[in-house]
Write an enzyme that holds these catalytic residues in place. Structure first.
Site, PDB file in Angstrom:
ATOM      1  N   GLU A 182       0.867  -1.178   0.000  1.00  0.00           N
ATOM      2  CA  GLU A 182       0.000   0.000   0.000  1.00  0.00           C
ATOM      3  C   GLU A 182       0.904   1.229   0.000  1.00  0.00           C
ATOM      4  OE1 GLU A 182      -3.758   2.118   2.308  1.00  0.00           O
ATOM      5  OE2 GLU A 182      -2.630   0.551   3.345  1.00  0.00           O
ATOM      6  N   ASP A 226      -5.060  10.082   8.984  1.00  0.00           N
ATOM      7  CA  ASP A 226      -3.747   9.746   9.521  1.00  0.00           C
ATOM      8  C   ASP A 226      -3.469  10.409  10.858  1.00  0.00           C
ATOM      9  OD1 ASP A 226      -2.961   8.042   7.494  1.00  0.00           O
ATOM     10  OD2 ASP A 226      -2.169   9.653   6.256  1.00  0.00           O
TER      11      ASP A 226
END
Length: 253
Positions: free
Chosen positions: A46, A57
């Site tokens: 990924e 995030d």
């Protein structure tokens, strides 16, 4: 059946190991050497395309995104590097990116992804309703659109996602943003145990994994594991990640 579903169907190990790296960090040269050296350990890579506001995030990956962007890493340089380095030719790559990076010239971008041998896309800000309309277009270019599910996904919405998902399901197994956790959250384990009874599509645990014991504990529950922040933290600290990477990989066997 999509390429990634076929890959999961034929897997010969307990868990697929899916490491996450941000494109261009700490450098394209480092990533090229490290990833190709370890290509036989990486079931799927990924790769995050740097973005100014990576809403999903935590602080580690936000900092890495910022540093990569300051160095000029973007979607074009990422795709150019993937072709030049041979990484996407030797490793099955899925890109994590935000929709506004590609929506203006969507079909042109999808064609370029196919030409770069990208296998799928993870798009955190794509509404489910829009995802449903885009799946046929993604299929046209042999790209998997990878959908998220989480403990907070409503039942009706969950049923729809489980039915329409063209690839493995990215299970956000903890509340909040990405980052290391000391132990597996009970809520995440019970959530995936429930979902496992409702679908035969592969389930991949995302968010919060940082050590081999956590990964080993997931055998039999999920089909793959994603580790990102814990790897990124070590890269930020200029640590040699090879031994740690090997430890994570061995836990998936």
């Amino acid at each position: 059946m999509s390429n990634l579903l076929e890959k999961f169907k034929n897997k010969s190990k307990s868990l697929f190991f899916i490491p996450f790296f941000v494109s261009g960090f700490p450098s394209f040269d480092f990533l090229e050497v490290f990833l190709l050296k370890n290509k036989d350990k990486i079931d799927i890579l990924e790769l995050g395309v740097p973005f100014s506001d990576p809403v999903a995030d935590g602080p580690v990956l936000q900092e890495i995104n910022y540093r990569a962007m300051v160095r000029g890493v973007n979607l074009n340089s990422t795709l150019d590097w993937l072709v030049r380095s041979g990484v996407s030719r030797n490793i099955d790559v899925i890109l994590l990116l935000y929709f506004n990076l590609i929506q203006n010239k969507l079909e042109e971008n999808l064609k370029r992804f196919k030409d770069t041998e990208i296998k799928g896309l993870v798009i955190p800000d794509l509404p489910m309703e829009e995802a449903e309309t885009l799946i046929p277009l993604f299929n046209k270019y042999n790209l998997d659109l990878i959908l998220f599910i989480s403990p907070t996904t409503r039942d009706e919405r969950m049923k729809k996602i489980l039915k329409m998902a063209p690839s493995f399901l990215y299970c956000i197994s903890v509340k909040g943003v990405t980052g290391e956790r000391d132990k597996l959250p009970e809520e995440g384990v019970s959530f995936i145990s429930r979902i496992k009874k409702e679908t035969d599509k592969p389930l991949v645990w995302g968010f919060g994994l940082s050590n081999s014991s956590q990964i080993a504990a997931l055998k039999g529950l999920v089909d793959g594991v994603i580790v990102g922040s814990a790897i990124g933290k070590r890269l930020l600290n200029n640590e040699d990640i090879q031994e740690y990477f090997d430890e994570l990989y061995r836990a998936t066997l």
